[in-house]
Motif scaffolding. Sequence first.
Motif, PDB file in Angstrom:
ATOM      1  N   SER A 319     -13.776  -4.014   0.952  1.00 42.50           N
ATOM      2  CA  SER A 319     -12.508  -4.672   0.609  1.00 42.50           C
ATOM      3  C   SER A 319     -11.583  -3.773  -0.207  1.00 42.50           C
ATOM      4  O   SER A 319     -10.382  -4.033  -0.282  1.00 42.50           O
ATOM      5  N   GLN A 320     -12.131  -2.727  -0.824  1.00 45.79           N
ATOM      6  CA  GLN A 320     -11.324  -1.867  -1.694  1.00 45.79           C
ATOM      7  C   GLN A 320     -10.956  -0.531  -1.056  1.00 45.79           C
ATOM      8  O   GLN A 320     -10.243   0.257  -1.672  1.00 45.79           O
ATOM      9  N   SER A 322      -9.015   0.453   1.521  1.00 47.72           N
ATOM     10  CA  SER A 322      -7.605   0.750   1.794  1.00 47.72           C
ATOM     11  C   SER A 322      -6.855   1.059   0.505  1.00 47.72           C
ATOM     12  O   SER A 322      -6.007   1.965   0.474  1.00 47.72           O
ATOM     13  N   ARG A 323      -7.163   0.344  -0.562  1.00 46.53           N
ATOM     14  CA  ARG A 323      -6.517   0.610  -1.852  1.00 46.53           C
ATOM     15  C   ARG A 323      -6.914   1.990  -2.385  1.00 46.53           C
ATOM     16  O   ARG A 323      -6.077   2.743  -2.911  1.00 46.53           O
ATOM     17  N   LEU A 324      -8.185   2.339  -2.250  1.00 49.07           N
ATOM     18  CA  LEU A 324      -8.649   3.646  -2.718  1.00 49.07           C
ATOM     19  C   LEU A 324      -8.011   4.779  -1.927  1.00 49.07           C
ATOM     20  O   LEU A 324      -7.608   5.799  -2.499  1.00 49.07           O
ATOM     21  N   GLY A 326      -5.132   4.692  -0.481  1.00 51.61           N
ATOM     22  CA  GLY A 326      -3.742   4.778  -0.914  1.00 51.61           C
ATOM     23  C   GLY A 326      -3.588   5.515  -2.231  1.00 51.61           C
ATOM     24  O   GLY A 326      -2.586   6.190  -2.462  1.00 51.61           O
ATOM     25  N   THR A 327      -4.584   5.402  -3.109  1.00 53.30           N
ATOM     26  CA  THR A 327      -4.520   6.031  -4.429  1.00 53.30           C
ATOM     27  C   THR A 327      -5.056   7.457  -4.420  1.00 53.30           C
ATOM     28  O   THR A 327      -4.445   8.378  -4.966  1.00 53.30           O
ATOM     29  N   THR A 333     -11.431   9.811  -1.208  1.00 44.38           N
ATOM     30  CA  THR A 333     -12.134   8.532  -1.081  1.00 44.38           C
ATOM     31  C   THR A 333     -13.477   8.732  -0.390  1.00 44.38           C
ATOM     32  O   THR A 333     -14.496   8.151  -0.792  1.00 44.38           O
TER      33      THR A 333
END
Length: 458
Positions: A319-320, A322-324, A326-327, A333
């Motif tokens: 769940s995390q 895509s956020r990782l 992006g960061t 990642t």
Amino acid sequence: MNTFPQASPAPRPVHKHRTAALALLSLLQFLIAIDVTVVNVALPSIGAQFGADAAALSWVVTGYTLVGGGLLLLGGRLTDLLGRRRMFLLGAALFAAASLVAGLAPSLEALVAARFAQGAGEALASPAALSLIALLYPGPEERAKALGVWGTISAGGLVVGVLLSGVLTQLLHWRWIFGINVPLAAAVLLLTPVLVRPDSRRTRTGRLDLPGAALLTAGPLAVVYGVLERDVPAVVVGVALLGAFVAVEARAKSPLVPLSFFAHRTRAVANGATVLLSAALSATFYLLTLYLQQAMRLEPLQAGLAYLPFCAALLAAISQVSRLIGTLGTRRTALLGLALTGAGLAWLARLPEHGSYAADVLPGMIGVAAGMGIGLVALQNAALQGVTEHDAGTAAGVQRSVDQLGGSLGLAVLVGLAAGGAAQVSGFRAAFAWALLGVVIAGAGMWALAREREVRTG
């Protein structure tokens, strides 16, 4: 291979049943994913019934993924040439029939043969399902959402497989882990003609690289057999067959995988890292299951429930991602996922003879689960970097194949190392240590890519 639809002169009308069709296509993929992990907790029970040791039992796991991975690219090509719905139905029928045979298997040899057939069914059905989804959802944004649903359901199947294995094995019988597929796959066969449009009558032309597909399947099978049976000539034959595959692909007019595809460095390194990470993950599932039931004396249901934290950590990590990305970016990642997996493997490489679940198993299990969720998805993104409409299908097929074949080959090698230990648990520790080395090598490759990018952009 190109599993995405070809351009057409006029847009197709929106399918009125496409949501139901997406659910149906995802259901079969859910069953396919379940069968990757559902056998793990049942392995000791299967071994007890057939008098099989750990090396022989590993064929129940690897037989499915070896044949599926070896034939996946050919399945995608057949889908393009012979029709998407037609190949989906054929793959679903083969998968259902093989599941029935597996559930009724009178011997370990018959069970392994049925697992081979299940893998062939997957190789036909999965590329066809992806292509059908692309036709049902032609817009880029809606297609991305639909494929996200398909991928999430597939990942859920991996999780459910672990839990279902323990429940069915203890409360019913290990044969039900295969028997439960039959009515669900039958429902897919009955509903597909109702919910999915017939294939276009447009004639498709092209060549099938049958020699390449045969070599890509036979080579890993020979290597795995040689490793598990400690048969050096078989390993040599397997390596020779893989070498012949490369030679055939270099000369074929319509190769399964154009060798120029690997000229893209990021894709090549990401696929190589996927092989090593998948090998570590497959071995972890297999060896931890044996440790829980044989060293810690857990019942099958208890062993299945012991994987609940693993499943929770895996889903949380996914769940995390895509956020990782992006960061941190894709490469970093992937490095994070590999680092978490490595930490988990390092913890498991110190397993005692009679350990505690909370102190000796759970921390390593959580690390591997989080690393798997983050690492595999990030590596998949890296392996698809820079693709076009021309090679997107090939890139996706290669990534799926290296994932499955890497897991199968790695499991065989690591189980062989574990079997060579002076005692069972010491062999497990050695296997986890070798798996850790593979993950470190994968991390070094991704780190070099990340540094190279920093130098170019800095």
